[in-house]
Design a protein around this motif. Sequence first.
Motif, PDB file in Angstrom:
ATOM      1  N   THR A 274       0.836  -1.203   0.000  1.00  0.00           N
ATOM      2  CA  THR A 274       0.000   0.000   0.000  1.00  0.00           C
ATOM      3  C   THR A 274       0.870   1.253   0.000  1.00  0.00           C
ATOM      4  N   ALA A 275       1.914   1.259   0.820  1.00  0.00           N
ATOM      5  CA  ALA A 275       2.806   2.416   0.880  1.00  0.00           C
ATOM      6  C   ALA A 275       3.523   2.640  -0.444  1.00  0.00           C
ATOM      7  N   VAL A 276       3.920   1.561  -1.102  1.00  0.00           N
ATOM      8  CA  VAL A 276       4.596   1.684  -2.398  1.00  0.00           C
ATOM      9  C   VAL A 276       3.679   2.372  -3.405  1.00  0.00           C
ATOM     10  N   LEU A 277       2.379   2.104  -3.337  1.00  0.00           N
ATOM     11  CA  LEU A 277       1.437   2.630  -4.319  1.00  0.00           C
ATOM     12  C   LEU A 277       0.920   4.023  -3.968  1.00  0.00           C
ATOM     13  N   GLN A 278       1.299   4.575  -2.818  1.00  0.00           N
ATOM     14  CA  GLN A 278       0.743   5.851  -2.382  1.00  0.00           C
ATOM     15  C   GLN A 278       1.430   7.046  -3.041  1.00  0.00           C
ATOM     16  N   ASN A 279       0.630   8.049  -3.409  1.00  0.00           N
ATOM     17  CA  ASN A 279       1.149   9.317  -3.903  1.00  0.00           C
ATOM     18  C   ASN A 279       0.943  10.435  -2.891  1.00  0.00           C
ATOM     19  N   HIS A 280       0.300  10.116  -1.770  1.00  0.00           N
ATOM     20  CA  HIS A 280       0.049  11.061  -0.680  1.00  0.00           C
ATOM     21  C   HIS A 280       1.126  10.820   0.378  1.00  0.00           C
ATOM     22  N   SER A 281       1.951  11.840   0.655  1.00  0.00           N
ATOM     23  CA  SER A 281       3.125  11.626   1.501  1.00  0.00           C
ATOM     24  C   SER A 281       2.760  11.128   2.893  1.00  0.00           C
ATOM     25  N   LYS A 282       1.761  11.715   3.533  1.00  0.00           N
ATOM     26  CA  LYS A 282       1.399  11.276   4.882  1.00  0.00           C
ATOM     27  C   LYS A 282       0.780   9.887   4.881  1.00  0.00           C
ATOM     28  N   ARG A 283       0.000   9.589   3.864  1.00  0.00           N
ATOM     29  CA  ARG A 283      -0.589   8.244   3.809  1.00  0.00           C
ATOM     30  C   ARG A 283       0.483   7.191   3.541  1.00  0.00           C
ATOM     31  N   LEU A 284       1.482   7.535   2.756  1.00  0.00           N
ATOM     32  CA  LEU A 284       2.609   6.608   2.553  1.00  0.00           C
ATOM     33  C   LEU A 284       3.252   6.292   3.900  1.00  0.00           C
ATOM     34  N   LEU A 285       3.506   7.328   4.681  1.00  0.00           N
ATOM     35  CA  LEU A 285       4.130   7.112   5.982  1.00  0.00           C
ATOM     36  C   LEU A 285       3.199   6.362   6.931  1.00  0.00           C
ATOM     37  N   ALA A 286       1.882   6.627   6.832  1.00  0.00           N
ATOM     38  CA  ALA A 286       0.920   5.924   7.689  1.00  0.00           C
ATOM     39  C   ALA A 286       0.899   4.432   7.374  1.00  0.00           C
ATOM     40  N   ALA A 287       0.876   4.095   6.078  1.00  0.00           N
ATOM     41  CA  ALA A 287       0.893   2.679   5.695  1.00  0.00           C
ATOM     42  C   ALA A 287       2.196   2.024   6.148  1.00  0.00           C
ATOM     43  N   SER A 288       3.288   2.784   6.073  1.00  0.00           N
ATOM     44  CA  SER A 288       4.569   2.227   6.518  1.00  0.00           C
ATOM     45  C   SER A 288       4.559   1.968   8.022  1.00  0.00           C
ATOM     46  N   THR A 289       3.828   2.788   8.780  1.00  0.00           N
ATOM     47  CA  THR A 289       3.707   2.550  10.219  1.00  0.00           C
ATOM     48  C   THR A 289       3.025   1.211  10.485  1.00  0.00           C
ATOM     49  N   SER A 290       1.920   0.964   9.792  1.00  0.00           N
ATOM     50  CA  SER A 290       1.237  -0.327   9.952  1.00  0.00           C
ATOM     51  C   SER A 290       2.185  -1.479   9.634  1.00  0.00           C
ATOM     52  N   ALA A 291       2.958  -1.313   8.542  1.00  0.00           N
ATOM     53  CA  ALA A 291       3.882  -2.371   8.142  1.00  0.00           C
ATOM     54  C   ALA A 291       4.964  -2.594   9.195  1.00  0.00           C
ATOM     55  N   GLN A 292       5.537  -1.511   9.712  1.00  0.00           N
ATOM     56  CA  GLN A 292       6.602  -1.641  10.712  1.00  0.00           C
ATOM     57  C   GLN A 292       6.068  -2.238  12.008  1.00  0.00           C
ATOM     58  N   LEU A 293       4.863  -1.855  12.399  1.00  0.00           N
ATOM     59  CA  LEU A 293       4.264  -2.467  13.580  1.00  0.00           C
ATOM     60  C   LEU A 293       3.931  -3.933  13.330  1.00  0.00           C
ATOM     61  N   GLY A 294       3.650  -4.266  12.078  1.00  0.00           N
ATOM     62  CA  GLY A 294       3.475  -5.669  11.730  1.00  0.00           C
ATOM     63  C   GLY A 294       4.739  -6.473  12.015  1.00  0.00           C
ATOM     64  N   PHE A 295       5.898  -5.887  11.718  1.00  0.00           N
ATOM     65  CA  PHE A 295       7.167  -6.540  12.064  1.00  0.00           C
ATOM     66  C   PHE A 295       7.258  -6.784  13.571  1.00  0.00           C
ATOM     67  N   MET A 296       6.796  -5.806  14.353  1.00  0.00           N
ATOM     68  CA  MET A 296       6.848  -5.956  15.808  1.00  0.00           C
ATOM     69  C   MET A 296       5.928  -7.086  16.275  1.00  0.00           C
ATOM     70  N   PHE A 297       4.751  -7.202  15.679  1.00  0.00           N
ATOM     71  CA  PHE A 297       3.845  -8.299  16.018  1.00  0.00           C
ATOM     72  C   PHE A 297       4.512  -9.642  15.704  1.00  0.00           C
ATOM     73  N   ILE A 298       5.225  -9.703  14.586  1.00  0.00           N
ATOM     74  CA  ILE A 298       5.923 -10.938  14.227  1.00  0.00           C
ATOM     75  C   ILE A 298       6.967 -11.282  15.281  1.00  0.00           C
ATOM     76  N   ALA A 299       7.732 -10.280  15.728  1.00  0.00           N
ATOM     77  CA  ALA A 299       8.767 -10.526  16.735  1.00  0.00           C
ATOM     78  C   ALA A 299       8.155 -11.038  18.037  1.00  0.00           C
ATOM     79  N   VAL A 300       7.025 -10.441  18.443  1.00  0.00           N
ATOM     80  CA  VAL A 300       6.357 -10.902  19.668  1.00  0.00           C
ATOM     81  C   VAL A 300       5.852 -12.326  19.496  1.00  0.00           C
ATOM     82  N   GLY A 301       5.218 -12.600  18.355  1.00  0.00           N
ATOM     83  CA  GLY A 301       4.715 -13.944  18.104  1.00  0.00           C
ATOM     84  C   GLY A 301       5.821 -14.982  18.028  1.00  0.00           C
ATOM     85  N   ALA A 302       7.005 -14.561  17.595  1.00  0.00           N
ATOM     86  CA  ALA A 302       8.141 -15.476  17.505  1.00  0.00           C
ATOM     87  C   ALA A 302       8.820 -15.692  18.854  1.00  0.00           C
ATOM     88  N   GLY A 303       8.370 -14.968  19.886  1.00  0.00           N
ATOM     89  CA  GLY A 303       8.933 -15.158  21.216  1.00  0.00           C
ATOM     90  C   GLY A 303      10.034 -14.188  21.581  1.00  0.00           C
TER      91      GLY A 303
END
Length: 609
Positions: A274-303
């Motif tokens: 979604t962030a790759v496809l965004q032309n709105h600067s703040k929305r690009l950063l917002a989608a990237s936040t979701s993605a980065q927090l997704g990495f954090m969820f993965i780390a927690v789930g992995a122990g």
Amino acid sequence: MLWLVPLVPIVAGALIATLGARSRTSLGVLAGGVVSATLILTVLAVVQGWSATLIWSDAIRLTAALTPLSAALAVTVPVIALAVISHATQHEARQGLARLTGLMIVFAGGMQLVVIANDLLTLLIGWELIGACSWALISHKWTDKENPQAGLYAFVMTRFGDLGLFVAAMALFAGTGSFDYASIATLSGPWQGLVAYGILLSAASKAGQVPFAPWLFRAMAGPTSVSALLHAATLVAAGAYIIARLEPFLSVVPGWQAVTIAIGLTTALAGGLTAVLQNHSKRLLAASTSAQLGFMFIAVGAGYPGVAILHLMLHATFKAPLFLTAGAAHDATGSYRLDRMRLGRVMPLIAGLAVIAAASLAGLPLTGGGWSKEEIVSAAEHTSFWLAFSVMIGGGLSAVYATRFALLAFGRSQKEGRDIPAPGWKETVGIASLVTLTLVASLLWVSPAATVLANALGATLPEGTMTELVMSMIWLAAGLVTGFYLVHQSPALGRTGASAAASDWLGLPTLIDRGVVQPVDALARAAARADDRLLDAGLNATAAFADALSRLADRFGEAASDGLPEGTANIFGLLGRDSRRLQTGLSHHYYAYIIGGVFVVAAILAAGA
């Protein structure tokens, strides 16, 4: 004493919000003083090991304590807030600036309450406070009717997820008679599942994970400084923090780790695309936040909750300045469209700061974000090679959207002569201080620094392999190349056509609208019609019957009620008049009456015999 950590900013922020028109300098001094005091109190709390208990009743008490992980985040929140709020006092519009500044300070105080909470009831109080503040801050420019609507959408979306935390708190109390985090370990059976998955649901909604992710785009209606604080150290960070904080208690629940990883991985990949496809600067950063927090969820789930918190802290140091630079670019061009920016020649200092922060977002080697991303890849590898491979793909997408943002927003424009003033030093100092923290985080690539930090947090760092590192670097390089290609070949990607449709969370808002909003709306309309035709019809019929009865009573009731006493009076009057006729005054009449009475009595006696 630990209660002072959230109470000082909450109370002081509420007072500042009521000040009305004030100069930028006075607001900056007030806000800086309050947040600095909060930071000092937090450091003292960490060093001296403060804790707090407030007894509400024999069964209910509020508790606060600091673990190594929560202590690290408790210090991070005021550090980020100090830079962002100071920037806001010098950058945002003057109208309502005191209210905005005060609410941002209350927002940070609410997050501090979330961090220090040691039971679900205290957590709920802080959780509700940051949710309410987010609604008020997103809707700050309320004269534009779209902003309150956006704030309401974000509020309702996160509130739905918050129901999970309410269910978890009630289930924990029902199962143990306590709200304390430690009592979660004593649960079993259905109560245990309700608590674990209720907390996960609430965390996913706050963190902007799928399927709740679209609310982050609506939150972009708020001022840029609000977006920076919300995405770096407050609302969305709360979601990742709470599952990391409670991971030792929740990970034993069957299936919890797998579900947490699934949510995080889905969001990391969908958010990255979604962030790759965004032309709105703040929305690009917002989608990237979701993605980065997704990495954090993965780390927690992995122990590895410690790795998730480390990435959360480092993410705050580069995401906040990226939002602030996006705000500067918007003020310069009057638009958030990336294809209209390229401000590298106009504001070279801001451009340089943005590039450094974007490099960390991309996960480049020798950046703080690159170090923590590789730690997450290593954590994922301990679970599954394919999970690690998927995280590498997510890292490649991070490189694509970070490159697009940096080059489109702050690349060197071919146009000359644009008369655009660069932000002043008062606006720039907050951005520069955050980027400095990003640069300091580069020391984590030096093994002793990483080990010292991990030991301080009580975190375990996963052992990575050279194969994993090489593969991750290949995906990173592919992402950078792809980003450069898209910038030069499709600078307006996401502006029109299929890419624009897909840039809105790959059609997820439409799915939510058709699968949830429209059916609920139709059900509400049907209920309203049923109410009108059945319930209201019954009430209307009852009212009509009562009205008819009252009219009937008005016509016949008065005559009946008045006629009874009047008729009785007439009868007795008639009897009285007739009785008076017997009183003639002649003695022989009275003798006749007596003789007649004697005969009547004799007849009665004879009949009775």
